[in-house]
Design an enzyme around this catalytic site. Structure first.
Site, PDB file in Angstrom:
ATOM      1  N   LYS A 130      -3.144  -0.943   1.413  1.00  8.40           N
ATOM      2  CA  LYS A 130      -2.350   0.198   1.895  1.00  8.40           C
ATOM      3  C   LYS A 130      -2.584   1.418   1.001  1.00  8.40           C
ATOM      4  O   LYS A 130      -2.806   2.513   1.480  1.00  8.40           O
ATOM      5  CB  LYS A 130      -0.852  -0.140   1.896  1.00  8.40           C
ATOM      6  CG  LYS A 130      -0.515  -1.593   2.095  1.00  8.40           C
ATOM      7  CD  LYS A 130      -0.459  -1.992   3.537  1.00  8.40           C
ATOM      8  CE  LYS A 130      -0.250  -3.503   3.637  1.00  8.40           C
ATOM      9  NZ  LYS A 130      -0.105  -4.020   4.949  1.00  8.40           N
ATOM     10  N   ASP A 139       5.349 -10.149  -5.224  1.00  6.41           N
ATOM     11  CA  ASP A 139       4.386  -9.616  -4.268  1.00  6.41           C
ATOM     12  C   ASP A 139       4.524  -8.094  -4.274  1.00  6.41           C
ATOM     13  O   ASP A 139       5.591  -7.576  -3.948  1.00  6.41           O
ATOM     14  CB  ASP A 139       4.689 -10.184  -2.868  1.00  6.41           C
ATOM     15  CG  ASP A 139       3.605  -9.834  -1.866  1.00  6.41           C
ATOM     16  OD1 ASP A 139       2.682  -9.070  -2.225  1.00  6.41           O
ATOM     17  OD2 ASP A 139       3.676 -10.318  -0.718  1.00  6.41           O
ATOM     18  N   TRP A 166       8.089 -11.375   4.827  1.00  5.67           N
ATOM     19  CA  TRP A 166       6.817 -11.256   5.554  1.00  5.67           C
ATOM     20  C   TRP A 166       6.506 -12.630   6.119  1.00  5.67           C
ATOM     21  O   TRP A 166       6.577 -13.634   5.385  1.00  5.67           O
ATOM     22  CB  TRP A 166       5.734 -10.805   4.560  1.00  5.67           C
ATOM     23  CG  TRP A 166       4.370 -10.641   5.140  1.00  5.67           C
ATOM     24  CD1 TRP A 166       4.036  -9.965   6.280  1.00  5.67           C
ATOM     25  CD2 TRP A 166       3.150 -11.150   4.604  1.00  5.67           C
ATOM     26  NE1 TRP A 166       2.683 -10.004   6.466  1.00  5.67           N
ATOM     27  CE2 TRP A 166       2.111 -10.737   5.466  1.00  5.67           C
ATOM     28  CE3 TRP A 166       2.821 -11.915   3.481  1.00  5.67           C
ATOM     29  CZ2 TRP A 166       0.780 -11.065   5.238  1.00  5.67           C
ATOM     30  CZ3 TRP A 166       1.497 -12.230   3.265  1.00  5.67           C
ATOM     31  CH2 TRP A 166       0.487 -11.814   4.133  1.00  5.67           C
TER      32      TRP A 166
END
Ligand code: LMR
Length: 417
Positions: free
Chosen positions: A265, A230, A149
């Site tokens: 999300k 993460d 990311w």
């Protein structure tokens, strides 16, 4: 970044005359944010955003989950005062987050050794965690996957670390280059920090298998490296528990580690910024010390976390009826992504029988690493109004029955050259 008068060659008198801001070097914009801005400014009514990691439903809308709406109504009906929240969040929220992360895979871990602090989204958790580590291991190297990311590198760089990349995805192999990854980790200096994606690797969608996780964690342990996990997509890969498997492997290894988690999300609560930093320490005493340090950093960064999103998440996670609703809704989102991914891969396969699109089918989570080059992504944008990340990352979670035909046509034209 420090910008001194000497470094820009101005005398103190000249500096007084010029704007404080005139000598700021140009700051690169995060590529995802840049493309999002370009998308917003685009007047093409047919434009389609496959850039951002945001799930949209069968009608192209960001869903308002039923479970979330029920929890919100309960909260509003109670009309509780909106006072300050503890720096670390409420006990109820912290326990609910820990349970979600640890119960299934790492239930044996003593909670005395674990602290969870509410943060401003998953990015906030990475930021507070990075700042904690910067105090503890200021000269350490941080390794992020290649690719990762985009914000991982910038975030740890901003916290003062030297950031390197460990090999992860190989275009040649069409998957993870596990040999190269292991070899790199084995060479890392003790005390370095390794950022790992628990599931739904962003941007490639390629996840480690349980055996590969065990190998990686044993290398990290043997080399004295600190894992920073993460987990922004728990529930979007194989399910809530399977997606957190690495936490169990870490617990079994008896290691200290950091976890940044997010509900953006999984609860479709992107703008509420609900996340958590969880730190597993060697002992209850070490836990207390690192918790105090993290709280100090929170206090001097933004003082207290916001209430609304965290109350909703806590209510859903701890109310059996709402929890069951949420797990069903999360499963529906996961399954719809899988069906769109399959459709994408199979339709491309029909259009281009000489190539293989199997790797797209095997990927997990919101993204597909399509293999498109930066030039092809640009053609997709300019000729078809379809926005993807320059690396070829496409958000399959934004595909639906209404837009997938158009995306397939456009991809067909771009790939045909
Ligand atoms: C993404 O990768 O698109 C999301 O995590 C959104 C973001 O902040 O970059």
């Amino acid at each position: 970044m420090s910008i001194s008068i000497a470094s820009v060659g101005l005398s103190p008198e000249e500096a007084l005359m010029s704007s404080l801001f005139s000598n700021i070097p140009s700051i690169p914009i995060d590529p995802i944010i840049r493309l999002w801005q370009e998308f917003t400014a685009d007047r093409n009514p047919e434009k389609l955003n496959l850039v951002l990691g945001v799930y949209t439903d069968a009608n192209g809308a960001v869903p308002r989950l039923r479970s979330v709406q029920k929890a919100e109504r309960r909260w509003i009906d109670q009309a509780l005062p909106k006072t300050y929240r503890p720096l670390e969040g409420t006990p109820g929220y912290r326990t609910a987050v820990q349970d979600l992360l640890l119960t299934a895979n790492a239930g044996a871990i003593s909670r005395e050794r674990v602290t969870t602090l509410q943060t401003i989204g998953g990015t906030g958790a990475l930021k507070i965690g990075a700042d904690v580590l910067a105090r503890l291991s200021p000269g350490a190297t941080v390794a992020v996957s290649n690719p990762s990311w985009e914000n991982h590198r910038s975030l740890f760089d901003a916290a003062g670390f030297a950031v390197v990349s460990y090999p992860y995805y190989s275009a040649e192999l069409g998957g993870i280059d596990f040999e190269a990854m292991q070899a790199f980790l084995r060479r890392m200096t003790a005390g370095s920090i390794v950022v790992l994606h628990a599931c739904c690797h962003n941007p490639t969608g390629n996840d480690l298998t349980p055996d590969q996780w065990r190998t990686v964690i044993s290398i990290l342990k043997a080399r004295g490296l600190t894992p920073f996990i993460d987990i922004a997509y728990q529930g979007f890969g194989d399910g809530l528990d399977d997606d957190a498997l690495v936490l169990g492997v870490l617990a079994e290894a008896g290691m200290e580690f950091f976890v940044a988690s997010s509900f953006s999300k999984s609860f479709s609560l992107y703008g509420e910024r609900v996340g958590a930093l969880t730190i597993v320490a060697e002992s209850a005493d070490a836990k207390k010390k690192v918790e105090d340090l993290a709280k100090r950093i929170i206090r001097t960064s933004y003082s207290n976390p916001p209430t609304h999103g965290a109350v909703i998440v806590e209510t859903v996670l701890t109310t059996p009826e709402l929890r069951a609703d949420w797990e069903r809704e999360l499963g529906e989102m996961r399954e719809r992504i899988v069906s769109m991914r399959r459709r994408l891969a199979e339709s491309l396969q029909q259009q281009f029988p000489e190539r293989s699109f199997d790797r797209i089918k095997a990927q997990k989570g919101m993204f597909s690493y399509s293999g498109l080059t930066a030039q092809e992504v640009e053609r997709l944008r300019v000729a078809h109004g379809i926005y993807a990340v320059d690396t070829g990352r496409i958000c399959v979670a934004a595909l639906n029955e209404h837009n997938i035909g158009r995306v397939l046509d456009a991809l067909g034209q771009v790939l045909a050259g």
